[in-house]
Motif scaffolding. Structure first.
Motif, PDB file in Angstrom:
ATOM      1  N   VAL A 289       0.942  -1.135  -0.031  1.00  0.00           N
ATOM      2  CA  VAL A 289       0.095  -0.054   0.160  1.00  0.00           C
ATOM      3  C   VAL A 289       0.962   1.309   0.022  1.00  0.00           C
ATOM      4  CG1 VAL A 289      -2.053  -1.122   1.147  1.00  0.00           C
ATOM      5  CG2 VAL A 289      -0.030  -0.063   2.547  1.00  0.00           C
ATOM      6  N   ASN A 290       0.249   2.224  -0.368  1.00  0.00           N
ATOM      7  CA  ASN A 290       0.897   3.603  -0.040  1.00  0.00           C
ATOM      8  C   ASN A 290       0.388   4.544   0.946  1.00  0.00           C
ATOM      9  OD1 ASN A 290       2.674   3.824  -2.437  1.00  0.00           O
ATOM     10  ND2 ASN A 290       0.645   3.297  -3.743  1.00  0.00           N
ATOM     11  N   SER A 291      -0.314   3.856   2.146  1.00  0.00           N
ATOM     12  CA  SER A 291      -0.340   4.360   3.259  1.00  0.00           C
ATOM     13  C   SER A 291      -1.285   3.240   4.189  1.00  0.00           C
ATOM     14  CB  SER A 291      -1.564   5.601   3.105  1.00  0.00           C
ATOM     15  OG  SER A 291      -1.797   6.288   4.427  1.00  0.00           O
ATOM     16  N   PRO A 292      -0.313   2.990   5.474  1.00  0.00           N
ATOM     17  CA  PRO A 292      -0.534   1.941   6.234  1.00  0.00           C
ATOM     18  C   PRO A 292      -1.973   1.430   6.412  1.00  0.00           C
ATOM     19  CG  PRO A 292       1.194   3.184   7.022  1.00  0.00           C
ATOM     20  CD  PRO A 292       0.681   4.029   6.022  1.00  0.00           C
ATOM     21  N   VAL A 293      -2.719   2.257   6.831  1.00  0.00           N
ATOM     22  CA  VAL A 293      -4.152   1.640   7.154  1.00  0.00           C
ATOM     23  C   VAL A 293      -4.852   1.135   6.082  1.00  0.00           C
ATOM     24  CG1 VAL A 293      -5.644   3.745   6.942  1.00  0.00           C
ATOM     25  CG2 VAL A 293      -5.764   2.068   8.895  1.00  0.00           C
ATOM     26  N   ARG A 294      -4.564   1.284   4.777  1.00  0.00           N
ATOM     27  CA  ARG A 294      -5.443   0.643   3.651  1.00  0.00           C
ATOM     28  C   ARG A 294      -4.969  -0.822   3.618  1.00  0.00           C
ATOM     29  NH1 ARG A 294      -3.569   5.237  -0.872  1.00  0.00           N
ATOM     30  NH2 ARG A 294      -4.060   6.940   0.306  1.00  0.00           N
ATOM     31  N   ALA A 295      -3.898  -1.322   4.080  1.00  0.00           N
ATOM     32  CA  ALA A 295      -3.604  -2.717   4.159  1.00  0.00           C
ATOM     33  C   ALA A 295      -4.510  -3.508   4.965  1.00  0.00           C
ATOM     34  CB  ALA A 295      -2.063  -3.004   4.835  1.00  0.00           C
ATOM     35  N   PHE A 296      -5.455  -2.960   5.702  1.00  0.00           N
ATOM     36  CA  PHE A 296      -6.471  -3.808   6.516  1.00  0.00           C
ATOM     37  C   PHE A 296      -5.780  -4.543   7.543  1.00  0.00           C
ATOM     38  CE2 PHE A 296     -10.938  -3.718   4.435  1.00  0.00           C
ATOM     39  CZ  PHE A 296     -10.696  -2.290   4.220  1.00  0.00           C
ATOM     40  N   LYS A 297      -4.666  -4.383   8.032  1.00  0.00           N
ATOM     41  CA  LYS A 297      -3.890  -5.382   8.910  1.00  0.00           C
ATOM     42  C   LYS A 297      -4.519  -5.493  10.281  1.00  0.00           C
ATOM     43  CE  LYS A 297       0.902  -6.192   8.209  1.00  0.00           C
ATOM     44  NZ  LYS A 297       2.397  -6.321   8.598  1.00  0.00           N
ATOM     45  N   ALA A 298      -5.353  -4.588  10.747  1.00  0.00           N
ATOM     46  CA  ALA A 298      -5.920  -4.711  11.962  1.00  0.00           C
ATOM     47  C   ALA A 298      -7.299  -5.521  11.896  1.00  0.00           C
ATOM     48  CB  ALA A 298      -6.467  -3.316  12.481  1.00  0.00           C
ATOM     49  N   VAL A 299      -7.563  -5.937  10.881  1.00  0.00           N
ATOM     50  CA  VAL A 299      -8.911  -6.717  10.641  1.00  0.00           C
ATOM     51  C   VAL A 299      -8.266  -8.125   9.813  1.00  0.00           C
ATOM     52  CG1 VAL A 299     -10.656  -4.922  10.940  1.00  0.00           C
ATOM     53  CG2 VAL A 299      -9.516  -5.447   8.539  1.00  0.00           C
ATOM     54  N   ASP A 300      -7.105  -8.188   9.570  1.00  0.00           N
ATOM     55  CA  ASP A 300      -6.305  -9.315   8.924  1.00  0.00           C
ATOM     56  C   ASP A 300      -7.219  -9.771   7.774  1.00  0.00           C
ATOM     57  OD1 ASP A 300      -4.526 -11.075   9.040  1.00  0.00           O
ATOM     58  OD2 ASP A 300      -5.202 -12.555  10.783  1.00  0.00           O
ATOM     59  N   ILE A 301      -7.520  -9.070   6.814  1.00  0.00           N
ATOM     60  CA  ILE A 301      -8.009  -9.750   5.667  1.00  0.00           C
ATOM     61  C   ILE A 301      -7.629  -8.812   4.379  1.00  0.00           C
ATOM     62  CG2 ILE A 301     -10.483 -10.363   6.595  1.00  0.00           C
ATOM     63  CD1 ILE A 301     -11.783  -7.864   5.443  1.00  0.00           C
ATOM     64  N   THR A 302      -7.654  -9.283   3.026  1.00  0.00           N
ATOM     65  CA  THR A 302      -7.217  -8.608   1.985  1.00  0.00           C
ATOM     66  C   THR A 302      -8.234  -7.360   1.805  1.00  0.00           C
ATOM     67  OG1 THR A 302      -6.604 -10.707   1.098  1.00  0.00           O
ATOM     68  CG2 THR A 302      -6.977  -8.930  -0.381  1.00  0.00           C
ATOM     69  N   PRO A 303      -7.456  -6.103   1.511  1.00  0.00           N
ATOM     70  CA  PRO A 303      -8.404  -4.969   1.479  1.00  0.00           C
ATOM     71  C   PRO A 303      -9.081  -5.106  -0.261  1.00  0.00           C
ATOM     72  CG  PRO A 303      -5.920  -4.515   0.933  1.00  0.00           C
ATOM     73  CD  PRO A 303      -6.219  -6.079   1.594  1.00  0.00           C
ATOM     74  N   PRO A 304     -10.445  -4.821  -0.047  1.00  0.00           N
ATOM     75  CA  PRO A 304     -10.924  -4.564  -1.467  1.00  0.00           C
ATOM     76  C   PRO A 304     -10.225  -3.480  -2.259  1.00  0.00           C
ATOM     77  CG  PRO A 304     -12.490  -4.443   0.342  1.00  0.00           C
ATOM     78  CD  PRO A 304     -11.511  -4.368   0.872  1.00  0.00           C
ATOM     79  N   PHE A 305     -10.043  -4.146  -3.425  1.00  0.00           N
ATOM     80  CA  PHE A 305      -9.295  -2.917  -4.497  1.00  0.00           C
ATOM     81  C   PHE A 305     -10.423  -2.192  -5.152  1.00  0.00           C
ATOM     82  CE2 PHE A 305      -4.596  -3.282  -5.176  1.00  0.00           C
ATOM     83  CZ  PHE A 305      -4.242  -4.104  -4.091  1.00  0.00           C
ATOM     84  N   ILE A 306     -10.528  -0.985  -5.023  1.00  0.00           N
ATOM     85  CA  ILE A 306     -11.510  -0.091  -5.394  1.00  0.00           C
ATOM     86  C   ILE A 306     -11.426   0.212  -6.736  1.00  0.00           C
ATOM     87  CG2 ILE A 306     -13.023   1.944  -4.971  1.00  0.00           C
ATOM     88  CD1 ILE A 306     -12.898  -0.373  -2.731  1.00  0.00           C
ATOM     89  N   LYS A 307     -12.328  -0.008  -7.687  1.00  0.00           N
ATOM     90  CA  LYS A 307     -12.215   0.580  -9.070  1.00  0.00           C
ATOM     91  C   LYS A 307     -13.116   1.786  -9.389  1.00  0.00           C
ATOM     92  CE  LYS A 307     -16.058  -2.256 -11.012  1.00  0.00           C
ATOM     93  NZ  LYS A 307     -16.574  -3.575 -11.655  1.00  0.00           N
ATOM     94  N   SER A 308     -14.202   2.050  -8.561  1.00  0.00           N
ATOM     95  CA  SER A 308     -14.842   3.409  -8.934  1.00  0.00           C
ATOM     96  C   SER A 308     -15.965   3.532  -7.642  1.00  0.00           C
ATOM     97  CB  SER A 308     -15.986   2.945 -10.098  1.00  0.00           C
ATOM     98  OG  SER A 308     -16.954   2.207  -9.869  1.00  0.00           O
ATOM     99  N   ALA A 309     -16.477   5.057  -7.871  1.00  0.00           N
ATOM    100  CA  ALA A 309     -17.273   5.333  -6.578  1.00  0.00           C
ATOM    101  C   ALA A 309     -18.132   6.519  -7.090  1.00  0.00           C
ATOM    102  CB  ALA A 309     -16.481   5.861  -5.567  1.00  0.00           C
TER     103      ALA A 309
END
Ligand code: PLP
Length: 432
Positions: free
Chosen positions: A21-41
């Motif tokens: 990741v380019n900023s730590p919290v995006r890695a979802f480490k606290a919840v220990d799962i793969t972060p969803p990769f976002i494509k649009s919003a």
């Protein structure tokens, strides 16, 4: 929830970026799962590359008060891009955004735009040190003021999530100039001023802390900070990078009716573009280069795309609309608490304005120690299930959630239904 594409994308990202990741919290480490990769919003929703839709309560960690891809903001950015992306020269767009902000924040006579909250707070303490000719900075445990060296002492947010009290690489000689005290503790700050009062350049505080979960400052604590700094010739810096334009229509200083000497802003003022700022009284701000001797500069500072995105954002919702959104959030928070109780769980859901967080705790949470003592594992299980039900909350209990003007009553009801499902699943699993 299938995560075939996100898992593959995260594997690749791990080859490219530290921790993927380019900023730590995006890695979802606290919840220990793969972060969803976002494509649009769009509006209140985000979509991942595995085609899941989520109601988004993160909103890029706060900036998107109008929701994703608001048409006015997008139009303003596109129109400006056709006229030039950046000039590195003065523009009317900077003055336009400055006037809107200065009109709302009465404590600021002048403002300087920068590109991130980190730059704003880092520059604010340099300014405070230059103005007072003193060296010590006082901060509070669990408050996060970005990642400049002086602040990485008992900091919140990502640092709290990864349970590292301080960062490697911060010179000890510098860290020694930062005194970090318990938040909301009047005795500790009084004691510090008794010992170091004439050497303290500034007290910096999140008046509504959002980086150890949401913990509003106690009015008497913030009033004491104002009084002590004033009496000892130190400056009071309100770091409103998160609480600004979120805790009420203006910010925490308006909510508490306390005027700091310097304010830092970020997030909402850039409408999703990298914009932040610091501002304060005239005689302080005139110390900044080229008016004064405190140096601070930036190639892309005040960049036109950020300026028009920020100004368009701030001009496209009213105080009334803000208050209506806050009322919808109030309903959501009360319902989450009631549903948790119904299924035998105790949860604290502090909220203020358009900000809220979730603590699995029997006690109200008033400082960093209280926050760290919450049931993190229960949070993790709750979070993952909510994600499965299409609700995207902040992936760490030490972060704050937000709603936008686009979160409708229907979105709130959908979220409440998901909360009901999730607590019933937790209860079944826990055999309650
Ligand atoms: N100050 C506060 C209160 C924040 O919440 C943050 C970021 O979340 C920062 C400073 C740092 O801002 P940035 O991430 O833009 O550097």
């Amino acid at each position: 929830m299938t995560q075939i594409k996100s898992k593959k994308a995260f594997e690749e990202a791990n080859e490219l970026f530290p921790g993927g990741v380019n900023s730590p919290v995006r890695a979802f480490k606290a919840v220990d799962i793969t972060p969803p990769f976002i494509k649009s919003a769009q509006g209140a929703y985000i979509y991942d590359i595995d085609d899941h839709k989520y109601i988004d309560y993160v909103l890029s960690w706060g900036p998107l008060i109008l929701g994703h891809s608001d048409e006015h903001v997008v139009d303003a950015i596109v129109t400006q891009a056709h006229n030039g992306v950046t000039y590195g020269a003065p523009t009317l767009m900077e003055s336009d955004l400055a006037k809107i902000i200065l009109d709302r924040f009465k404590s600021m006579d002048k403002i300087r735009f920068v590109n991130s909250g980190t730059e704003a707070t880092m520059s604010a303490i340099r300014l405070a040190r230059g103005y007072t000719k003193r060296n010590y900075i006082v901060k509070f445990n669990g408050c996060y003021h970005g990642h400049a060296d002086s602040f990485l002492v008992k900091a919140g947010s990502g640092i709290a999530t990864f349970d590292s009290a301080d960062s490697a690489g911060v010179p000890e000689v510098l860290a020694k100039l930062t005194v970090s005290l318990p938040y909301n503790d009047c005795e500790a700050i009084k004691e510090t001023f008794t010992q170091l009062g004439d050497q303290i350049a500034a007290v910096i505080v999140e008046p509504v802390a959002g980086n150890m979960g949401l913990i509003p400052g106690k009015p008497e604590f913030l009033a004491l900070l104002r009084e002590l700094t004033h009496n000892h010739g130190a400056l009071l810096i309100f770091d409103e990078v998160m609480s600004g334009l979120r805790c009420d229509y203006i910010g925490a200083q308006h909510h508490y009716q306390i005027e700091p000497d310097i304010t830092t802003l970020g997030k909402v003022i850039g409408g999703g573009m990298p914009v932040a700022a610091y501002g304060g009284r005239l005689e302080i701000m005139n110390e900044i280069s080229p008016a004064g001797d405190v140096y601070q500069a930036g190639t892309l500072s005040g960049n036109p795309l950020g300026m028009v995105a920020g100004a368009t954002t701030l001009m496209n919702y009213t105080e009334n609309e803000f208050n209506e959104a806050a009322t919808r959030l109030d309903e959501l928070c009360h319902r989450i608490q009631a549903i948790a109780n119904k299924y035998g769980y105790t949860i604290q859901v502090p909220h203020i304005g358009t900000m809220f967080s979730l603590f699995f705790s029997e006690q109200p949470v008033e400082n960093f120690d209280d926050s760290k003592a919450c049931h993190q594992e229960l949070f993790r299980r709750f979070f993952i299930k909510m994600l499965d039900h299409g609700i995207y909350f902040a992936s760490s209990q030490f972060e704050t959630n937000f709603i936008s003007m686009k979160h409708s009553e229907e979105d709130i009801q959908t979220t409440i239904k998901a909360v009901e499902h999730v607590f019933s699943e937790l209860r079944d699993e826990d055999g309650k």
